[in-house]
Design a protein around this motif. Structure first.
Motif, PDB file in Angstrom:
ATOM      1  N   UNK A  82     -15.950  -3.063  23.220  1.00  0.00           N
ATOM      2  CA  UNK A  82     -15.350  -3.655  22.994  1.00  0.00           C
ATOM      3  C   UNK A  82     -15.934  -5.483  23.568  1.00  0.00           C
ATOM      4  N   UNK A  83     -16.681  -5.088  24.523  1.00  0.00           N
ATOM      5  CA  UNK A  83     -17.113  -6.249  25.623  1.00  0.00           C
ATOM      6  C   UNK A  83     -18.632  -6.975  25.279  1.00  0.00           C
ATOM      7  N   UNK A  84     -19.308  -5.940  24.424  1.00  0.00           N
ATOM      8  CA  UNK A  84     -20.433  -5.181  24.551  1.00  0.00           C
ATOM      9  C   UNK A  84     -20.956  -5.942  22.678  1.00  0.00           C
ATOM     10  N   UNK A  85     -19.450  -5.637  21.998  1.00  0.00           N
ATOM     11  CA  UNK A  85     -19.850  -5.696  20.779  1.00  0.00           C
ATOM     12  C   UNK A  85     -19.054  -7.548  20.514  1.00  0.00           C
ATOM     13  N   UNK A  86     -18.555  -7.591  21.436  1.00  0.00           N
ATOM     14  CA  UNK A  86     -17.942  -9.842  21.644  1.00  0.00           C
ATOM     15  C   UNK A  86     -19.221 -10.382  22.112  1.00  0.00           C
ATOM     16  N   UNK A  87     -20.245  -9.560  23.098  1.00  0.00           N
ATOM     17  CA  UNK A  87     -21.280 -10.558  23.685  1.00  0.00           C
ATOM     18  C   UNK A  87     -22.621 -10.100  22.466  1.00  0.00           C
ATOM     19  N   UNK A  88     -22.857  -9.259  22.348  1.00  0.00           N
ATOM     20  CA  UNK A  88     -23.842  -9.101  21.448  1.00  0.00           C
ATOM     21  C   UNK A  88     -24.044 -10.041  20.251  1.00  0.00           C
ATOM     22  N   UNK A  89     -22.852 -10.810  19.798  1.00  0.00           N
ATOM     23  CA  UNK A  89     -22.418 -11.489  18.544  1.00  0.00           C
ATOM     24  C   UNK A  89     -22.565 -13.096  19.286  1.00  0.00           C
ATOM     25  N   UNK A  90     -22.412 -13.442  20.421  1.00  0.00           N
ATOM     26  CA  UNK A  90     -21.657 -14.381  21.162  1.00  0.00           C
ATOM     27  C   UNK A  90     -23.005 -14.541  22.579  1.00  0.00           C
ATOM     28  N   UNK A  91     -23.998 -13.712  23.086  1.00  0.00           N
ATOM     29  CA  UNK A  91     -24.131 -14.213  24.405  1.00  0.00           C
ATOM     30  C   UNK A  91     -25.371 -13.140  24.546  1.00  0.00           C
ATOM     31  N   UNK A  92     -26.370 -12.849  23.689  1.00  0.00           N
ATOM     32  CA  UNK A  92     -27.191 -11.726  24.180  1.00  0.00           C
ATOM     33  C   UNK A  92     -27.665 -11.452  25.162  1.00  0.00           C
ATOM     34  N   UNK A  93     -28.201 -12.901  25.564  1.00  0.00           N
ATOM     35  CA  UNK A  93     -28.600 -12.849  26.825  1.00  0.00           C
ATOM     36  C   UNK A  93     -28.277 -12.056  28.113  1.00  0.00           C
ATOM     37  N   UNK A  94     -26.707 -12.810  28.293  1.00  0.00           N
ATOM     38  CA  UNK A  94     -25.587 -12.283  29.094  1.00  0.00           C
ATOM     39  C   UNK A  94     -25.095 -11.071  28.422  1.00  0.00           C
ATOM     40  N   UNK A  95     -25.653 -10.139  27.348  1.00  0.00           N
ATOM     41  CA  UNK A  95     -25.453  -8.988  26.971  1.00  0.00           C
ATOM     42  C   UNK A  95     -26.290  -7.890  27.514  1.00  0.00           C
ATOM     43  N   UNK A  96     -27.398  -8.400  27.040  1.00  0.00           N
ATOM     44  CA  UNK A  96     -28.484  -7.837  27.808  1.00  0.00           C
ATOM     45  C   UNK A  96     -27.842  -7.516  29.169  1.00  0.00           C
ATOM     46  N   UNK A  97     -27.610  -8.040  29.899  1.00  0.00           N
ATOM     47  CA  UNK A  97     -28.021  -9.057  31.407  1.00  0.00           C
ATOM     48  C   UNK A  97     -26.387  -7.321  31.723  1.00  0.00           C
ATOM     49  N   UNK A  98     -25.774  -7.346  31.041  1.00  0.00           N
ATOM     50  CA  UNK A  98     -24.781  -6.829  31.741  1.00  0.00           C
ATOM     51  C   UNK A  98     -25.026  -4.682  31.889  1.00  0.00           C
ATOM     52  N   UNK A  99     -25.705  -5.135  30.220  1.00  0.00           N
ATOM     53  CA  UNK A  99     -25.899  -3.011  29.680  1.00  0.00           C
ATOM     54  C   UNK A  99     -26.546  -3.078  30.817  1.00  0.00           C
ATOM     55  N   UNK A 100     -28.207  -3.926  31.516  1.00  0.00           N
ATOM     56  CA  UNK A 100     -29.354  -3.443  32.175  1.00  0.00           C
ATOM     57  C   UNK A 100     -28.257  -3.832  33.353  1.00  0.00           C
ATOM     58  N   UNK A 101     -27.199  -3.815  34.397  1.00  0.00           N
ATOM     59  CA  UNK A 101     -26.694  -3.892  35.422  1.00  0.00           C
ATOM     60  C   UNK A 101     -26.096  -2.917  35.025  1.00  0.00           C
ATOM     61  N   UNK A 102     -25.481  -2.242  33.893  1.00  0.00           N
ATOM     62  CA  UNK A 102     -24.572  -1.050  33.830  1.00  0.00           C
ATOM     63  C   UNK A 102     -25.822   0.343  33.799  1.00  0.00           C
TER      64      UNK A 102
END
Length: 130
Positions: A94-114
């Motif tokens: 859900x967090x990834x889905x939210x960030x995908x729409x609202x802040x793709x840079x932050x989303x990609x950063x968190x996915x890479x961190x994961x």
């Protein structure tokens, strides 16, 4: 959008991100790609990632809200995982889905961190949180 709809999108976006990552690592055999993908995208892996994010205070208040929105929407488990693991993984998605729409840079950063977190745990054989 409700938590489960966000999780539906987040699941697909995260899996695509992981698949692209694995291809970029030079893995080309389908069986190995699948095995590696599961290490990063399983409910257990997603639960480890979100637990790490929460324990290290990586998420801001808004991100925690969207994690909880997904976590609290999942009232059932799957045959191969317990309910708590399923809820945590749904919250991550859900967090990834939210960030995908609202802040793709932050989303990609968190996915890479994961991905890096899971990769580190795989290397040392014991790392599950910090």
């Amino acid at each position: 959008m409700n938590g489960l709809a966000l999780a539906f999108l987040g699941d697909a976006y995260y899996e695509l991100f992981v698949r692209k990552y694995l291809i970029s690592e030079g893995i080309t055999k389908i069986h190995e790609l699948h095995q590696q993908k599961v290490k990063y995208t399983s409910s257990v892996a997603q639960t480890k990632i979100i637990t790490y994010f929460l324990s290290e205070n990586i998420l801001n208040a808004e991100e925690i809200t969207y994690f909880k929105k997904g976590r609290n929407s999942a009232h059932f488990g799957r045959k191969n995982v317990d309910v708590l693991t399923y809820q945590m993984a749904t919250g991550f998605e859900s967090l990834i889905g939210y960030l995908m729409h609202n802040d793709t840079n932050r989303c990609e950063y968190l996915m890479q961190l994961g991905i890096e977190f899971i990769k580190l745990g795989e290397k040392d054989g014991k790392r599950t949180t910090k």
